[in-house]
Design a protein around this motif. Sequence first.
Motif, short mmCIF file in Angstrom:
data_model
loop_
_atom_site.label_atom_id
_atom_site.label_comp_id
_atom_site.label_asym_id
_atom_site.label_seq_id
_atom_site.Cartn_x
_atom_site.Cartn_y
_atom_site.Cartn_z
N GLU A 158 -8.82 -4.05 2.59
CA GLU A 158 -7.72 -3.78 2.03
C GLU A 158 -6.95 -4.12 3.42
O GLU A 158 -5.74 -3.69 3.29
CB GLU A 158 -6.84 -1.85 1.65
N GLY A 159 -7.27 -3.73 4.29
CA GLY A 159 -7.14 -4.21 5.76
C GLY A 159 -6.40 -3.15 6.32
O GLY A 159 -5.87 -2.95 7.53
N GLU A 160 -7.00 -1.69 5.99
CA GLU A 160 -7.04 -0.50 5.87
C GLU A 160 -7.97 -0.30 7.79
O GLU A 160 -8.71 0.74 7.71
CB GLU A 160 -6.56 0.50 5.17
N THR A 161 -8.16 -0.33 8.71
CA THR A 161 -9.00 -0.33 9.79
C THR A 161 -8.19 -0.22 11.10
O THR A 161 -6.81 -0.23 10.96
CB THR A 161 -9.29 -1.87 9.40
N ALA A 162 -9.07 0.61 11.66
CA ALA A 162 -8.19 1.29 13.14
C ALA A 162 -9.29 1.19 13.64
O ALA A 162 -9.55 2.35 14.73
CB ALA A 162 -7.62 2.69 13.19
N GLY A 163 -10.11 -0.07 13.83
CA GLY A 163 -10.96 0.06 15.12
C GLY A 163 -12.66 -0.27 13.85
O GLY A 163 -12.59 -0.79 12.62
N LYS A 164 -13.75 0.06 14.03
CA LYS A 164 -15.15 -0.22 13.23
C LYS A 164 -15.01 1.00 12.27
O LYS A 164 -14.90 2.03 13.20
CB LYS A 164 -16.34 0.00 14.09
N ILE A 165 -15.37 0.43 10.79
CA ILE A 165 -15.79 2.02 9.80
C ILE A 165 -17.46 2.04 10.18
O ILE A 165 -18.41 0.87 9.86
CB ILE A 165 -15.83 0.83 8.36
N VAL A 166 -18.11 3.12 9.94
CA VAL A 166 -19.28 3.54 10.48
C VAL A 166 -19.79 4.69 9.29
O VAL A 166 -19.51 5.37 9.30
CB VAL A 166 -19.53 3.64 11.95
N LEU A 167 -21.10 4.05 9.18
CA LEU A 167 -21.88 4.69 8.36
C LEU A 167 -23.25 5.58 8.86
O LEU A 167 -23.35 4.75 9.10
CB LEU A 167 -21.96 4.23 6.86
N THR A 168 -22.96 6.93 8.68
CA THR A 168 -24.52 7.85 9.21
C THR A 168 -24.78 8.09 8.53
O THR A 168 -24.34 8.37 7.31
CB THR A 168 -23.54 8.65 9.71
N ARG A 169 -26.89 8.32 8.15
CA ARG A 169 -26.93 9.08 8.03
C ARG A 169 -27.79 10.29 8.72
O ARG A 169 -27.82 10.70 9.22
CB ARG A 169 -28.35 8.49 7.33
#
Length: 321
Positions: free
Chosen positions: A310-321
Amino acid sequence: MFAVYAAEPNREDPLAALVVGERPEPEVPDGWVPVSVRAASVNMHDLWTLRGVGIKPEQFPMILGCDGAGVLPDGTEVVIHSVIGDPNWVGDETLDPRRTLLTEKHQGTFAETVVVPARNAVPKPAGLSFTEAACMGTAWLTAYRMLFVKSGLRPGQTMLVQGASGGVSTALVELGRAAGMRVWVTGRSEEKRKLAERLGAHETFEPGTRLPERVDAVFETVGKATWSHSMKSLKPGGTVVISGATSGDATAAELQRLFFLQLRVVGSTMGTRDELVDLLRFCEQSGVRPQIGAELPMDRAEEGLRNMLEGETAGKIVLTR
């Protein structure tokens, strides 16, 4: 093992193909290493995989994730280089006609473990967190190559970044400012333009705005929606470096402007392992760190992918474990 994967291609509704669940433990071929993933960032390429772009139908199910950071069995902390070339290729692996990326032929990083060639596990600088390091292998490496390898810019010159808030765009802003460029940025909303200014942009503009003066280089990842503005914004002899076209292919190449003003159009794809090593060293020495727009646990991958869609970014999206 836990994994986030595309069960099948779905061009019309990519998120309908997404599964958060279990996949078999990977085998480790000779010359490859298992990496216990600590963080992995979301890229537009993950949405392409869900749509079936650049991947054969028989390759599904495919674990998503082009890049990430984690730990080898001996405890070494590493950053993943996602370009996997022919073992016999010599030179720039991005030019290898048999090269591939994680998630095209080999399973990706949105999982407990990813298996990569040993050379693709690059030592992580101690000064970078796993979350920061997970941004480096795709978006930041793409930006580094565009700016320092392809553009020919010198410190003090002016660069225009089309798009203010995506992973490559925010990386270009931060890297350009740290390298001494005058950084101009376009952004669709005041919020996105403010973000670019916080990251170091000297001036920001609405898309399509006539600039105060023409620039030495334009950095393109948008394509159709911004191409004409990019061409009109260049000085005679200027360069546009393009590494993507998220809004589609340009409807006109503007060839008369191209030849009469002697402009250069330069394509750029990802980067090499050596460039990734240099990028990591540059970040360590300069103190530049990636803009993290959202950090989510890996089981909330759908939320992160939806934000990108949807273009709702403000930099990188990071997934963590």
